[in-house]
Design a protein around this motif. Structure first.
Motif, short mmCIF file in Angstrom:
data_model
loop_
_atom_site.label_atom_id
_atom_site.label_comp_id
_atom_site.label_asym_id
_atom_site.label_seq_id
_atom_site.Cartn_x
_atom_site.Cartn_y
_atom_site.Cartn_z
N GLY A 40 0.79 -1.22 0.00
CA GLY A 40 0.00 0.00 0.00
C GLY A 40 0.82 1.27 0.00
N ASP A 41 2.14 1.16 0.02
CA ASP A 41 3.02 2.32 0.07
C ASP A 41 3.38 2.75 -1.36
OD1 ASP A 41 4.83 4.31 0.55
OD2 ASP A 41 6.29 3.06 1.62
N MET A 42 2.69 3.77 -1.86
CA MET A 42 2.91 4.22 -3.24
C MET A 42 4.13 5.12 -3.38
SD MET A 42 0.59 2.70 -4.95
CE MET A 42 0.62 1.32 -3.77
N THR A 43 4.85 5.34 -2.29
CA THR A 43 6.09 6.11 -2.37
C THR A 43 7.28 5.19 -2.67
OG1 THR A 43 6.62 5.90 0.00
CG2 THR A 43 5.18 7.72 -0.66
N ASN A 44 7.06 3.90 -2.71
CA ASN A 44 8.15 2.94 -2.95
C ASN A 44 8.86 3.26 -4.27
OD1 ASN A 44 9.31 0.30 -4.09
ND2 ASN A 44 8.82 -0.29 -1.99
N PRO A 45 10.19 3.34 -4.26
CA PRO A 45 10.95 3.70 -5.48
C PRO A 45 10.70 2.76 -6.65
CG PRO A 45 12.35 3.83 -3.54
CD PRO A 45 11.06 3.20 -3.08
N GLU A 46 10.48 1.49 -6.39
CA GLU A 46 10.26 0.53 -7.47
C GLU A 46 8.94 0.82 -8.20
OE1 GLU A 46 10.64 -4.30 -8.25
OE2 GLU A 46 10.50 -3.52 -6.21
N ILE A 47 7.93 1.22 -7.43
CA ILE A 47 6.64 1.58 -8.03
C ILE A 47 6.76 2.89 -8.79
CG2 ILE A 47 4.21 2.08 -7.58
CD1 ILE A 47 4.49 0.50 -4.96
N GLN A 48 7.42 3.85 -8.18
CA GLN A 48 7.60 5.16 -8.81
C GLN A 48 8.35 5.04 -10.13
OE1 GLN A 48 6.56 8.33 -7.87
NE2 GLN A 48 5.37 7.46 -6.17
N LEU A 49 9.36 4.16 -10.17
CA LEU A 49 10.17 3.99 -11.38
C LEU A 49 9.34 3.46 -12.54
CD1 LEU A 49 12.92 4.02 -12.80
CD2 LEU A 49 13.32 1.71 -11.90
N PHE A 50 8.41 2.56 -12.26
CA PHE A 50 7.59 1.96 -13.32
C PHE A 50 6.79 3.03 -14.07
CE2 PHE A 50 3.86 -0.29 -15.00
CZ PHE A 50 4.46 -1.38 -15.60
N GLY A 69 12.26 7.10 -16.82
CA GLY A 69 12.83 5.89 -16.23
C GLY A 69 13.43 4.89 -17.19
N VAL A 70 13.01 4.90 -18.47
CA VAL A 70 13.43 3.87 -19.41
C VAL A 70 13.89 4.50 -20.72
CG1 VAL A 70 12.66 1.88 -20.77
CG2 VAL A 70 11.83 2.18 -18.44
#
Length: 244
Positions: free
Chosen positions: A99-109, A114-115
């Motif tokens: 539930g933590d939308m600040t997670n860097p992995e989620i933000q990167l997607f 990012g790509v």
């Protein structure tokens, strides 16, 4: 990884946002629901098999606008991009279900920087740079993995047609892709808000996960729980339409 993800989604399913169970979770509900799901995917597999013959199809948008694209050509163009996107989508699952939308992995997607979608190419002429400022390296094009996933899923799905008269929106593949986009666009908005306890966002991911399995079956790719997406994939245009 997928079994762990499905378990986490089952725990998170108490949120009101869950109106559609993620793949792997609904099998634990009732036998009748399992039989119904198996029947659906069985029919989808038959349809996908009928569409697999290399009939010409009209792929809309981008470099393919106004041109005909066969299914094998579409696979060579988009299989790598779709599979890599699925790999990254599944990889961020454990982070999403917290539930933590600040997670860097989620933000990167969802990061539009990012790509590298198109690598920089040198603009030399016969091996020599003719520009006055000698800047012939070129410029790379960057975008989010999510935006590239949307484009490649749509174009791949659009190639799976029986005839040229059928509108893209009437294709089962495109319909599944667009249903996936609805949930993912909602998830993207949640990611931009960057809340640390967003149960609604978890619900959107769970729904998207289930819809994605339907889409993959229709475009003749392995299901999400097959282990196929544990590795990374090349996003360059392939030399073969076979699954790698």
């Amino acid at each position: 990884m997928l079994r762990k993800l499905c378990f986490l989604l089952a725990v998170a399913s108490t949120a009101d946002a869950f109106s559609l169970k993620p793949h792997g979770v609904e099998k634990a509900v009732t036998v009748s629901q399992v039989d119904s799901r198996r029947e659906f995917f069985g029919k989808a597999a038959v349809v996908a098999g009928l569409l697999a013959s290399p009939l010409p199809s009209n792929a809309s948008g981008g470099a393919t606008a106004g041109k005909y694209t066969t299914i094998p050509i579409a696979k060579r163009r988009y299989y790598g991009r779709v599979q890599q996107a699925v790999h990254e989508f599944l990889a961020m699952g454990p982070a999403v279900v917290t539930g933590d939308m600040t997670n860097p992995e989620i933000q990167l997607f969802f990061d539009v920087e990012g790509v590298v979608v198109v690598p920089a190419k040198r603009q030399d002429i016969n091996g020599q740079c003719t520009k006055k400022d000698q800047s012939c390296k070129g410029k790379e094009i960057r975008d989010s993995r999510w935006n590239d996933m949307k484009a490649s899923m749509y174009l791949l799905g659009n190639a799976f047609r029986i005839n040229q008269q059928k509108a893209p929106d009437n294709l089962p593949t495109v319909q599944a892709a667009k249903a996936f986009f609805v949930e993912m666009n909602a998830l993207e908005k949640a990611v931009k808000k960057a809340k640390k306890n967003d149960n609604a966002a978890v619900g959107h991911y769970a729904k998207a996960l289930d819809i994605l399995d339907t889409y993959l079956d229709l475009v003749e790719l392995p299901p999400i729980d097959s282990g196929h997406y544990e590795k990374e994939f090349s996003t360059l245009v392939g030399e073969s339409s076979r699954i790698t």
